[in-house]
Design an enzyme around this catalytic site. Structure first.
Site, PDB file in Angstrom:
ATOM      1  N   CYS A   1      28.803  19.778  25.919  1.00 20.82           N
ATOM      2  CA  CYS A   1      29.578  18.534  25.972  1.00 20.82           C
ATOM      3  C   CYS A   1      28.968  17.544  24.969  1.00 20.82           C
ATOM      4  O   CYS A   1      27.899  17.796  24.412  1.00 20.82           O
ATOM      5  CB  CYS A   1      29.543  17.960  27.384  1.00 20.82           C
ATOM      6  SG  CYS A   1      27.978  17.159  27.795  1.00 20.82           S
TER       7      CYS A   1
ATOM      8  N   GLU B   1      21.986  22.279  29.518  1.00 20.69           N
ATOM      9  CA  GLU B   1      21.302  22.192  28.229  1.00 20.69           C
ATOM     10  C   GLU B   1      20.180  21.152  28.280  1.00 20.69           C
ATOM     11  O   GLU B   1      19.077  21.388  27.776  1.00 20.69           O
ATOM     12  CB  GLU B   1      22.279  21.833  27.111  1.00 20.69           C
ATOM     13  CG  GLU B   1      23.381  22.861  26.883  1.00 20.69           C
ATOM     14  CD  GLU B   1      24.650  22.580  27.690  1.00 20.69           C
ATOM     15  OE1 GLU B   1      24.555  21.996  28.795  1.00 20.69           O
ATOM     16  OE2 GLU B   1      25.732  22.944  27.210  1.00 20.69           O
TER      17      GLU B   1
ATOM     18  N   HIS C   1      22.772  18.254  33.122  1.00 17.97           N
ATOM     19  CA  HIS C   1      23.512  19.383  32.560  1.00 17.97           C
ATOM     20  C   HIS C   1      22.521  20.483  32.175  1.00 17.97           C
ATOM     21  O   HIS C   1      21.344  20.203  31.905  1.00 17.97           O
ATOM     22  CB  HIS C   1      24.298  18.943  31.318  1.00 17.97           C
ATOM     23  CG  HIS C   1      25.500  18.107  31.626  1.00 17.97           C
ATOM     24  ND1 HIS C   1      26.521  17.900  30.733  1.00 17.97           N
ATOM     25  CD2 HIS C   1      25.838  17.421  32.761  1.00 17.97           C
ATOM     26  CE1 HIS C   1      27.440  17.124  31.285  1.00 17.97           C
ATOM     27  NE2 HIS C   1      27.052  16.815  32.505  1.00 17.97           N
TER      28      HIS C   1
ATOM     29  N   CYS D   1      25.254  16.628  25.717  1.00 18.36           N
ATOM     30  CA  CYS D   1      24.322  17.711  25.395  1.00 18.36           C
ATOM     31  C   CYS D   1      24.245  17.939  23.887  1.00 18.36           C
ATOM     32  O   CYS D   1      23.176  18.271  23.367  1.00 18.36           O
ATOM     33  CB  CYS D   1      24.721  18.976  26.134  1.00 18.36           C
ATOM     34  SG  CYS D   1      24.496  18.820  27.928  1.00 18.36           S
TER      35      CYS D   1
END
Ligand code: ZN
Length: 154
Positions: A82, A54, A52, A85
């Protein structure tokens, strides 16, 4: 640059990533008004469900700064993080997080993480993925860590 300008940069990266071959997410890490790391969503490109934006930005910033803590940094992410993260952000400990699009908007284009939040709140026995505790008296890793004299605590 101000917060909005850093965010525009993150949104630019996220949009470029859509044009290329990634998900519509990007993040940048700023320390003392300098961009020290950035990341885009590379889940499908890298075959990595943890890639992801991040997480990628945190990894990049930590590598560039030679540290495992981002306590003097600000994370700008194009979308509300999410749960994975969110956890990564807490481990990295930046001083603030700015996000643009929110999780409801993400859900509308197929990125619904509400079920993960529901799973966190759920009792283990009722989670979709079974988490089964194997009882053991073999605590060598924890005993070893507790007794290790030259450990770097985090
Ligand atoms: Zn995430």
């Amino acid at each position: 640059m101000n917060h909005e300008q850093y965010m525009t940069q993150a949104i630019d990266l996220a949009y470029e990533n859509v044009i290329k071959d990634g998900g519509p997410f990007a993040a940048i890490v700023v320390k003392d008004e300098v961009i020290v790391g950035q990341g885009v969503n590379l889940v499908t490109k890298n075959n990595d469900p943890t890639a992801h934006a991040e997480v990628m930005a945190i990894r990049d910033a930590c590598k560039n700064l030679g540290t495992f803590q981002l306590d003097q940094c600000i994370l700008y992410t194009s979308c509300e993080p999410c749960p994975m993260c969110l956890g990564a952000i807490y481990w990295a400990r930046p001083k603030a997080v700015y996000y643009a699009m929110n999780k409801h908007e993400a859900a509308q284009i197929g990125f619904d993480d509400a079920f993960i939040y529901e799973e966190i709140a759920q009792v283990k026995e009722k989670r979709k993925i079974p988490f089964i505790h194997i009882k053991t008296d073999d605590k060598r890793p924890f005993v070893g860590w507790k007794n290790k004299e030259d450990k770097i605590e985090y």
